[in-house]
Design an enzyme around this catalytic site. Structure first.
Site, PDB file in Angstrom:
ATOM      1  N   GLU A   1      -2.034 -10.438   1.490  1.00 23.80           N
ATOM      2  CA  GLU A   1      -1.166 -10.129   2.602  1.00 23.80           C
ATOM      3  C   GLU A   1      -0.475 -11.003   3.208  1.00 23.80           C
ATOM      4  OE1 GLU A   1      -3.669  -8.218   5.693  1.00 23.80           O
ATOM      5  OE2 GLU A   1      -1.789  -8.197   7.194  1.00 23.80           O
TER       6      GLU A   1
ATOM      7  N   ASP B   1      -5.762  -9.596   5.907  1.00 24.30           N
ATOM      8  CA  ASP B   1      -6.797  -9.990   7.073  1.00 24.30           C
ATOM      9  C   ASP B   1      -7.917  -8.945   7.531  1.00 24.30           C
ATOM     10  OD1 ASP B   1      -4.786 -12.027   7.393  1.00 24.30           O
ATOM     11  OD2 ASP B   1      -3.514 -10.928   8.512  1.00 24.30           O
TER      12      ASP B   1
ATOM     13  N   ASP C   1      -8.392  -7.234   9.918  1.00 25.25           N
ATOM     14  CA  ASP C   1      -7.896  -6.328  10.845  1.00 25.25           C
ATOM     15  C   ASP C   1      -7.312  -5.120  10.559  1.00 25.25           C
ATOM     16  OD1 ASP C   1      -5.537  -6.883  10.096  1.00 25.25           O
ATOM     17  OD2 ASP C   1      -4.915  -8.225  11.496  1.00 25.25           O
TER      18      ASP C   1
ATOM     19  N   ASP D   1      -4.456  -3.990  10.700  1.00 24.75           N
ATOM     20  CA  ASP D   1      -3.409  -4.066   9.450  1.00 24.75           C
ATOM     21  C   ASP D   1      -3.723  -4.363   8.175  1.00 24.75           C
ATOM     22  OD1 ASP D   1      -1.210  -3.139  11.002  1.00 24.75           O
ATOM     23  OD2 ASP D   1      -0.553  -5.326  11.542  1.00 24.75           O
TER      24      ASP D   1
END
Ligand code: 2B7
Length: 635
Positions: free
Chosen positions: A426, A499, A501, A503
C-alpha cells in the site's frame, strides 16, 4: 463403575486412545474447526437417518454447560445385542469406524468423506450421554473421559416416540477452544436444510436464549434465493427434481446481472468442491440445450459458431444436488471431493437437457432475454480475444508485460519462481522502504498507488482497463478470468502488505475480491497471503520488541517501565524495521488466505462487496464488535 475388562474392551480403549493421541488424523485439527467437526459427525448420522426417510425434525442445542445436544426423530439407534456381546449402541460409540450395514439402495450423506463417526466424538469428549427411543422403550447409556462406559445400557421404561439424542461435552484437554460458535452451526444447518427438503432443522443457543428454525419445502429454490439475495436477478429461480435410474437429480439455477459463474454441487448432501461427473453432466446439458434453442429460435444462424460454455454460464448461479445409493458411490482426487460415478453424468445430463428445453420453450420471453445476455458475453469475449491477438502480432507478450510493469515493479533476481514472493504494498512510501529492505534475490515489490477497483460488479473489460489491476495481472503473469492458468504464476507467494488500519483493510478486501472473482485458483491453492505488520514497538532497557496485537503488548509491558510507540502505518517504519518485523521469512508472520466454505465465502463477498448496502449494514451490525477500540474483530 464396572471393573471387569476383557480382551475386547482393552482393544477398544486402545482404539479410542489412538484418537486421543492423534486427534488431527481423525478430525483434521484441534482448533475451532476440529471442535465443530464433532458436531458435524453426530449431525451427519441424524441427517443420514432423515435422508433415508426417517424423522422430520433435527435439533442442535448449545447447552449452558458447554455441551451440545443433537437429536432426531428417526428409528432410534439399534440397542440389540451385537455378536461381541455388547449392545449395538455401545459398539457405535466405542469401536472406531463402526459403520452400520446399510441396506442396498440406501443413501449415506458422509459418502465416505469423513464419517469417522460417533466413536471419535466419544474419544474426544469429557462425557457423552445417549438416549434412544426404539421398540416402544427408552434407553440410556453414558461414557466418560474419552470413551469409558460408566453406565450399563439402561431401560428407562415405555415410550411411544422413536429417535436418538446424543449429548457430549468436548474434552478441554484436547481442544484449543471448547466454545462452539452459534453462527457457524446456524450456517451449516441452514445449508443442510436447503438440501434436505421437508425436514425441519432447529438450532438453539441456551446460553444466549436464541433459536432459529429452518424448513424449506422447495429447498434449492430457497438456496438460490439466499445465494443471490444481494445480486440483481433476471428471473425467478428455476428448479427440477427427478429420478433417473435410481439417481435423484435436483438442480436449480438463476441468471444474475453479474459476470461471475457460481456452481455448487452436492452428492448425498455433501459438497463436492472439485465437481465431478454430475457437474460435467450439468454443464454439458446446459451448453448443448442453450445452443440448440438459440438455433431453433433463429438467434444463432447456420454460419454462426456455437456459444461457449463460459459465455452461457456468465452470471449464472447453479446448484446441483444428486442422491446416489451408497453402492454406486465413487469418489476421486486426493481429498475425495470429486464425484466419479459415471451414471451421474448421464442422469444429470438427461434430466437437465429435457427440463431446460421444456422451460425455454414455455417461457420464450425470458428465454430471449437470457440468450441476448449470452450473446453479449460471447461478443465481449470475441472482442477481447481479437484485441489480444492483435497485440500479440505487433509485439510479443513479454514486451507488453515489460511495458506495463516498467517503473512500477521491482522484480526479484532469482528465476526460480517456486521461491519467489510478490509483495503488493500500500502506497509509494512503504513501497520505497520495502524495496530497500527486501531480500532482492527472492522478493519482488509492487507498490499500489491508486484505489483498487471493486471487481464484484466489474466486467473483465473494466478490469483490463484498470491500471492497478492490469499491473498486478501482468506481474503475476498467469492470465485472468477463464484464461487464468495456475501453472504460469511468476511467484509462489503473493503477499498483500497494507497499513494495519481501516484503509489498509479496505485495500486487502478489494484485492481479495479481485483474486476471488478472477483468479480463484490462486487463493484456493494457497498462494495468497496477508502480511502482519506490528502494531506497537516497545522499548525496554534500550532493547526493542514488537507487538502484533493488544494481547502481546500487555505481555511485553508486564508492569515494567517502557516506551511504547504505536505504528500508524507501514510508512513509519524504516527499511530495516520493515524487514525485521514484516518481511523477513525467518521472523515475520503471514496469514494464508484460504476458501474454507465456498458457499459462505461467496455469500460474504457478495454481501460485503455487492450493491445492496442494507444487507451489508445488517451483516456488519450482527457480526462486528465495535466496542473493541481500533481493532475490528469478526466474531
Ligand atoms: C452407523 C451408525 C452410526 N443408526 C442406525 C439406525 C438409526 C439411526 C442410526 C441415528 C445423531 C444424534 C442424535 C437403522 C448408524 C446407526 O442403524 S444413527 N439413527 N441417529 C443419530 O445418530 N443421530 C437404524 C436401521 C433400523 N433401525 C435403526
Amino acid at each position: 463403575m464396572e471393573k471387569k475388562y476383557d480382551a475386547s474392551s482393552i482393544k477398544i480403549l486402545k482404539g479410542l486412545e489412538a484418537v486421543r493421541v492423534r486427534p488431527g488424523m481423525y478430525i483434521g485439527s484441534v482448533d475451532a474447526r476440529g471442535l465443530h467437526h464433532l458436531v458435524w459427525e453426530i449431525l451427519d448420522n441424524a441427517i443420514d437417518e432423515a435422508l433415508n426417510g426417517y424423522g422430520k425434525v433435527i435439533t442442535v442445542s448449545l447447552n449452558k454447560d458447554g455441551s451440545v445436544t443433537v437429536s432426531d426423530e428417526g428409528r432410534g439407534m439399534p440397542v440389540d445385542k451385537h455378536e461381541s456381546g455388547k449392545s449395538a449402541l455401545e459398539v457405535i460409540f466405542t469401536v472406531l469406524h463402526a459403520g452400520g450395514k446399510f441396506e442396498e439402495g440406501a443413501y449415506k450423506t458422509s459418502g465416505g468423506l469423513h464419517g469417522v463417526g460417533a466413536s471419535v466424538v466419544n474419544a474426544l469428549s469429557e462425557w457423552v450421554d445417549v438416549e434412544v427411543c426404539t421398540n416402544k422403550r427408552k434407553y440410556h447409556i453414558r461414557f466418560m473421559d474419552g470413551g469409558t462406559r460408566v453406565s450399563k445400557l439402561e431401560d428407562l421404561g415405555p415410550t411411544n416416540k422413536t429417535g436418538s439424542k446424543v449429548t457430549f461435552k468436548p474434552d478441554k484437554t484436547i481442544f484449543e477452544t471448547t466454545t462452539f460458535n452459534y453462527q457457524t452451526i446456524v450456517e451449516r444447518i441452514r445449508e443442510e436444510a436447503f438440501l434436505l427438503a421437508g425436514v425441519k432443522m432447529i438450532v438453539i443457543d441456551e446460553k444466549n436464549a436464541r433459536k432459529e428454525e429452518f424448513y424449506y419445502e422447495d429447498g434449492l429454490k430457497a438456496f438460490i434465493e439466499y445465494l443471490n439475495e444481494d445480486r440483481d436477478t433476471l428471473h425467478k429461480p428455476i428448479t427440477f427434481d427427478h429420478m433417473y435410474n435410481g439417481i435423484e437429480v435436483k438442480a436449480a439455477f438463476q441468471y444474475t446481472d453479474s459476470y461471475q459463474e457460481n456452481v455448487f454441487s452436492f452428492v448425498n448432501l455433501v459438497r463436492t468442491k472439485d465437481g465431478g461427473t454430475h457437474e460435467v453432466g450439468y454443464k454439458t446439458a446446459f451448453t448443448k440445450t442453450i445452443n440448440d434453442y438459440a438455433r431453433e429460435c433463429g438467434i444463432l444462424k447456420e454460419k454462426d459458431k456455437n456459444f461457449e460454455g463460459n459465455d452461457i454460464r456468465e452470471g449464472l448461479t447453479s446448484i446441483i444436488s444428486v442422491s446416489i445409493p451408497e453402492d454406486k458411490l465413487q469418489f476421486e482426487g486426493q481429498t475425495k471431493s470429486k464425484l466419479g460415478t459415471p451414471e451421474a453424468k448421464n442422469a444429470v445430463e438427461n434430466i437437465v437437457s429435457e427440463n431446460l428445453m421444456y422451460w425455454l420453450l414455455e417461457n420464450s420471453e425470458l428465454s430471449l432475454k437470457i440468450i441476448k445476455k449470452i450473446q453479449k458475453a460471447a461478443q465481449a469475449r470475441e472482442a477481447a480475444r481479437k484485441a489480444k491477438e492483435e497485440a500479440r502480432k505487433g509485439k510479443n507478450n513479454s514486451k507488453k508485460a515489460e511495458k506495463v510493469l516498467s517503473g512500477k515493479l521491482a522484480n526479484a533476481q532469482s528465476k526460480d519462481h517456486t521461491k519467489l514472493e510478490l509483495f503488493l504494498v500500500e502506497g509509494d512510501s512503504a513501497g520505497g522502504s520495502a524495496k530497500q529492505g527486501r531480500d532482492s534475490k527472492y522478493q519482488a515489490i509492487l507498490p499500489l498507488r491508486g484505489k483498487v477497483l471493486n471487481t464484484q460488479k466489474a466486467s473483465l473489460a473494466d478490469i483490463e482497463k484498470n491500471e492497478e489491476l492490469n499491473t498486478i495481472i501482468h506481474a503475476i503473469g498467469a492470465g485472468v478470468g477463464s484464461d487464468f492458468n495456475l501453472d504460469d504464476i511468476n511467484y509462489d507467494k503473493i503477499i498483500i502488505m497494507t497499513d494495519a488500519d481501516t484503509d489498509g483493510a479496505h485495500i486487502q478486501i478489494l484485492l481479495l475480491t479481485f483474486f476471488y472473482q478472477y483468479m480463484r485458483e490462486l487463493i484456493a491453492s494457497g498462494h495468497v497471503y496477508i502480511a502482519m505488520p506490528p502494531l506497537y514497538m516497545v522499548k525496554k532497557n534500550k532493547e526493542v520488541f514488537y507487538a502484533y496485537d493488544e494481547n502481546e503488548l500487555s505481555k511485553l509491558k508486564d508492569g515494567q517501565k517502557c516506551e511504547i510507540k504505536r505504528f500508524k502505518g507501514l510508512g513509519e517504519m524504516n527499511a530495516d524495521e520493515l524487514w525485521d518485523t514484516t518481511m523477513n521469512p525467518a521472523t515475520r508472520s503471514l496469514v494464508n488466505v484460504t476458501i474454507d466454505d465456498p458457499v459462505i465465502c461467496d455469500k460474504r463477498v457478495s454481501v460485503l462487496m455487492g450493491n445492496k448496502p442494507e444487507l451489508r449494514r445488517e451483516w456488519i451490525e450482527e457480526n462486528i464488535d465495535f466496542t473493541l477500540e481500533e481493532d475490528y474483530r469478526v466474531m
